[in-house]
Design an enzyme around this catalytic site. Structure first.
Site, PDB file in Angstrom:
ATOM      1  N   SER A   1     -16.949 -20.586  37.953  1.00  0.00           N
ATOM      2  CA  SER A   1     -16.384 -20.373  36.615  1.00  0.00           C
ATOM      3  C   SER A   1     -16.675 -18.990  36.054  1.00  0.00           C
ATOM      4  CB  SER A   1     -16.912 -21.445  35.652  1.00  0.00           C
ATOM      5  OG  SER A   1     -18.332 -21.446  35.621  1.00  0.00           O
TER       6      SER A   1
ATOM      7  N   HIS B   1     -20.301 -18.859  29.010  1.00  0.00           N
ATOM      8  CA  HIS B   1     -19.477 -18.237  30.042  1.00  0.00           C
ATOM      9  C   HIS B   1     -18.937 -16.891  29.546  1.00  0.00           C
ATOM     10  CE1 HIS B   1     -19.577 -22.159  31.972  1.00  0.00           C
ATOM     11  NE2 HIS B   1     -19.055 -21.602  33.048  1.00  0.00           N
TER      12      HIS B   1
END
Length: 295
Positions: A42, A273
């Site tokens: 990711s 993230h």
């Protein structure tokens, strides 16, 4: 790792605005272009960064992740981005179960004539990243000024996450060897992870870790990046690209962060993230590495 799979299911449920964008750059014939394959998890795919691709939707792959940003800057380069949120090293050779289906083994994208391969992998192996983000915030209230998460993962004086990272290094070495076998002429770049926490100070509203666990989080991430660097050096034909120094001052607490904090930005980035700015920053570091090689 169950926690990462469940996180993906939550993220997919809010992606009803996702738009399909081209997976490749340029329309030149095959003989006229260099072929770039992006592999990874990711931190490569870019969950929730607009626009999300639908091929497959469950990989949470953005048209503005670092492979896409890099391909736009490289001349005559055709991108095949097969990165997928939740991936670990096993998903290089095995199909990965994702919400609404499967992602094919990422190595299926590699060909003997592939010119460039970037690989961003390792953080999900043995549950390291998922363990940190699922456990540490819950422990903050028990000792806000201490280091309860570090204590939690230390057993008989041994940091169990660092032990897991030692195994990750071996897993990544196997990945690099297999990439070289499948694409013998490719430039192979192993991409490190950008900084999440600041070197000093805290921001519990953004990174809800106990004060003492910030230094430990940095230590864990530096240990992971060092393991990746060692894997590349051991392989001898791959190069580690360290994004950690460039991300100094762009941690989740910073004014212009590369990393999203604890809350999802449904049109910007998944929690913990990289955001679009972070992806552009990582792409810039990789571009500099390639420029030094004459790309």
């Amino acid at each position: 790792m169950r926690s990462r799979r469940s996180l993906l299911a939550v993220l997919v449920s809010v992606l009803f605005l996702a738009l399909l964008q081209p997976a490749t750059a340029g329309a030149a014939s095959r003989d006229d272009v260099r072929h770039y394959v992006a592999l990874g998890d990711s931190y490569t795919s870019g969950p929730l960064i607009p626009f999300q691709r639908l091929d497959p939707l469950g990989c949470l792959r953005s048209t503005n992740n670092y492979p896409a940003a890099l391909a736009r800057e490289l001349e005559n380069t055709l991108l095949n981005d097969v990165s997928c949120a939740g991936a670990d090293t096993t998903d290089m050779t095995e199909r990965q179960e994702i919400p609404l289906g499967f992602n094919a083994p990422q190595f299926d994208a590699l060909e003997p004539g592939t010119d460039l391969v970037t690989i961003g992998i390792g953080g999900n192996d043995h549950g390291v990243f998922g363990s940190v983000i699922s456990t540490c915030p819950e422990l903050r209230d028990s000792d806000p000024t201490g280091n309860p998460c570090q204590d939690h993962f230390t057993v008989d004086g041994v940091d169990t996450l660092k032990t897991a990272i030692a195994q990750t290094r071996l897993d990544v070495e196997d990945v690099l060897a297999d990439v070289r076998n499948r694409s013998p002429e490719a430039t192979v770049l192993l991409i490190g992870y950008p900084r999440i926490a600041p070197p000093t100070g805290t921001c519990p509203g953004i990174l809800p870790f106990a004060d003492g666990d910030y230094a430990w989080l940095n230590d864990i991430e530096e240990t992971l990046n060092a393991a990746l660097a060692t894997a590349a050096a051991t392989n001898g034909t791959a190069t580690f690209v360290d994004t950690y120094p460039a991300s100094l001052g762009h941690d989740a607490c910073a004014d212009r962060p590369w990393i999203q904090g604890q809350h999802h930005n449904l049109l910007g980035a998944a929690s913990y993230h990289p955001n679009r700015r972070g992806m552009a920053g990582v792409a810039g570091v990789i571009e500099d590495e390639l420029a030094a090689r004459g790309w």
